[in-house]
Write a protein that holds these residues in place. Structure first.
Motif, PDB file in Angstrom:
ATOM      1  N   SER A   1      -3.974  -5.543  -3.147  1.00 46.92           N
ATOM      2  CA  SER A   1      -4.367  -4.324  -2.441  1.00 46.92           C
ATOM      3  C   SER A   1      -4.127  -3.099  -3.312  1.00 46.92           C
ATOM      4  O   SER A   1      -3.265  -3.101  -4.199  1.00 46.92           O
ATOM      5  CB  SER A   1      -3.590  -4.185  -1.128  1.00 46.92           C
TER       6      SER A   1
ATOM      7  N   ARG B   1      -1.742   3.117  -2.164  1.00 47.38           N
ATOM      8  CA  ARG B   1      -2.292   4.378  -1.677  1.00 47.38           C
ATOM      9  C   ARG B   1      -1.270   5.509  -1.597  1.00 47.38           C
ATOM     10  O   ARG B   1      -1.620   6.674  -1.740  1.00 47.38           O
ATOM     11  CB  ARG B   1      -2.911   4.164  -0.283  1.00 47.38           C
TER      12      ARG B   1
ATOM     13  N   ARG C   1       0.817  -1.215   0.000  1.00 49.27           N
ATOM     14  CA  ARG C   1       0.000   0.000   0.000  1.00 49.27           C
ATOM     15  C   ARG C   1       0.855   1.271   0.000  1.00 49.27           C
ATOM     16  O   ARG C   1       0.421   2.312  -0.471  1.00 49.27           O
ATOM     17  CB  ARG C   1      -0.931   0.022   1.222  1.00 49.27           C
TER      18      ARG C   1
END
Length: 621
Positions: free
Chosen positions: A566, A569, A529
């Motif tokens: 995932s 981010r 992430r």
């Protein structure tokens, strides 16, 4: 100024016998009024020119009228008097207009100031709640540098750092000087005043008139102590003086009893204490430490200089709540009063039996170890279930066993979630990457690593990716390939450290495409992430990086869960020697606006080995 019924309304300016004044009435000039006559209907003031300026006629008279009776002297005198009166009237008018201009300019300035203050009402900072501002202040006030002054230029031992603008190093005082609101919040926040870094002079303390000489400095210290209230202090002490190899004075002469600023802070409870500079803590008279009001509140203790570490630790044996400890080296062990409570242990130089670290902290959560000259591993591996953070700092030395190999082969940490491997040396680190020991450690520990970070470690992309395959639970990956050493004669000519950040490594992080180093259909680091890369070279595959980042942008959580990948981010990419073309990285701007945090830029303030800021990326390394 407005038009109304064919009349122009303006403010009247008239002349008194003494001073030009502004009439408060309305000046009305009717449409069609002759230009040579201005009438104020409010004060009935008018100005009429007395002189008829006929330049052509006057020129004719000058050419034609001459002789004894050609000119009437009284006529000329009257005309000159009328001209002088008109000049005087115009001078008055000029003064009146100038005063009017000054008045208008002043009004304009006042309006601009008023407008700026009105805009300040909409300033975003005014909308920030006090709780958030206090949090920002807390983060900004890491320490208040209080350097003893005056510091005589003739002193043999100068301060460890030169401070030209004291306010830059006094964040609490700077914040409290901005505005009334900030001052009120700063004065109500005792923690930002409690973080004090003292830089003291041995030579100042030897002077007989030290109390009067240092009165201004001591008042500044007292101000911080007063505003800190009852909050425990975070004290960092740096005392200038001779280094060990220069030959020390007698103990009472090294740090005499006139360490007045230190006496002041000893009257308060401490939360943190750090000893730096060239003078060890054991040269401070023990009675000063005995005067510490409440050592039990001490939670963090750090020694970056020490003469007799074990004896110096005993000065703080009453600190039963001590949780964080930084040591220069391993010794005989901690005082039993607080050894069991240590949750963070850092040792600058580990020598001898590596298992001795647990004499100081039997159950640490965080372990930071630096490399010494000779390390002995423990066999069989020792298990510690409390360690969740492990940081290893290797350096260039002549030992047979590197720190990373010794630690990874000596311990088993089942709860480990964060692993940091770095080099910290003035010379090129040429140790081998601990491939076998790292794999054995991870498999033996069966830990769920969520963050892995390497700094300044020479490792090939093949070995690094092999290590990443052992960490399927990884969420945060950080890689900095900047060399830790500076350019010197000890660096071999043409030496270029191996970097794991290669085009093959970047492509291997792709979300779904098999690559040369990751031929599997499964993504490498599927839970990633946060990705942070700092690149020191020049050859970087921008297109592959952008493609990799885009492949991991999966804002639909259900879809991301279905494919087992995932959503990325946070992405940070810093270049030391390379410029960033905004057009090339334009596609990532869309992701940044959509919710991914993307930072791609040149690293600010980075200097290369030759000591100059990078400009073209060629520094001779």
């Amino acid at each position: 100024m407005t038009l109304n019924n064919n009349k122009l309304k303006i403010r009247c300016v008239f002349q008194t016998k003494t001073l030009p004044l502004l009439c408060t009435n309305t000046h009305i000039m009717a449409k069609g009024t002759p230009a040579d006559r201005t009438i104020c209907f409010g004060c009935h003031h008018s100005t009429t020119p007395r002189t008829n300026i006929d330049l052509v006629g006057l020129a004719h008279r000058l050419r034609s009228e001459y002789g004894p009776g050609s000119v009437d002297s009284r006529e000329v005198a009257e005309m000159l008097k009328a001209v002088d009166n008109d000049i005087e009237d115009y001078e008055s008018e000029i003064l009146l207009l100038q005063s009017r201009i000054l008045y208008i300019q002043n009004q304009q300035t006042l309006l601009q100031t008023h407008a700026a203050r009105l805009r300040s009402l909409n300033s975003p900072i005014r909308k920030v709640p006090n709780e958030i501002l206090l949090r920002i202040f807390d983060l900004a006030c890491e320490r208040n540098m209080l350097q003893e002054f005056p510091w005589n230029d003739d002193f043999k031992y100068p301060p460890s750092m030169s401070i030209e603008r004291p306010l830059e190093y006094l964040p609490a005082m700077s914040i409290s000087s901005v505005c009334a609101r900030w001052r009120s919040l700063a004065l109500a926040s005792s923690p930002i005043w409690s973080r004090i870094s003292l830089q003291l002079s041995v030579e100042n303390s030897m002077l007989a008139h030290a109390p009067s000489l240092l009165s201004g400095f001591l008042d500044t210290v007292k101000l911080h102590l007063h505003r800190s209230g009852q909050h425990p202090l975070s004290v960092s002490l740096d005392i200038s003086g001779p280094a060990d190899e220069e030959g020390l004075y007698e103990e009472d002469d090294i740090v005499p009893y006139q360490l007045l600023a230190f006496d002041l802070v000893c009257g308060h409870s401490w939360n943190t204490f750090g000893m730096g500079g060239s003078q060890p803590i054991s040269y401070i008279p023990k009675f000063q430490f005995d005067s510490i009001r409440n050592c039990r509140a001490l939670e963090h203790l750090a020694f970056t200089v020490s003469a007799d570490q074990d004896e110096e630790l005993k000065l703080f044996e009453a600190a039963s709540g001590l949780g964080s400890l930084f040591l220069l080296r391993l010794g005989d062990g901690m005082p039993e009063a607080f050894g069991k409570e240590i949750w963070s242990l850092a040792v600058n130089s580990v020598d001898g039996d590596i298992s001795n670290v647990f004499k100081y902290a039997p159950n640490p959560k965080e372990l930071v170890l630096g490399e010494g000259s000779s390390i002995s591993p423990c066999t069989p591996p020792r298990t510690c279930t409390s360690v969740s953070i492990l940081k290893l700092a290797s350096c260039h030395n002549e030992s047979d066993l590197a720190l990373t190999d010794a630690v990874l082969s000596s311990f088993t940490f089942p709860s480990l979630s964060r692993l940091i491997i770095m080099t910290d040396s003035a010379y090129p680190y040429q140790g081998a990457w601990p491939k076998a020991n790292l794999e054995a450690f991870v498999r033996r520990s069966s830990c769920n690593l969520t963050q892995f970070e390497i700094q300044h470690v020479p490792v090939s992309d093949v070995d690094f990716i092999a290590a990443l395959k052992l960490m399927p639970s990884l969420v945060d990956l950080r890689v900095d390939d900047t060399p830790a050493f500076e350019k010197s004669d000890d660096v071999p000519a043409g030496y270029v450290p191996t970097s794991p950040i290669t085009p093959r490594f970047v492509r291997s992080l792709h979300g779904f495409l098999p690559t040369e180093l990751n031929p599997s259909n499964s993504a490498l680091i599927p839970k990633l992430r946060d990705l942070h890369l700092t690149f020191d070279g020049l050859d970087f595959d921008d297109a592959a990086f952008i493609d990799m980042v885009v492949s991991r942008w999966l804002p639909d959580t259900q879809y991301a869960s279905a494919i087992g990948l995932s959503c990325l981010r946070v992405v940070t990419l810093l270049f030391n020697a390379r410029a960033v073309d905004p057009e090339v990285y334009r596609p990532l701007e869309c992701l940044d606006k959509a919710g991914m945090m993307v930072v791609v830029r040149r690293r600010e303030g980075y200097t290369c080995g030759c000591g100059k800021l990078y400009e073209c990326g060629k520094c001779g390394l």
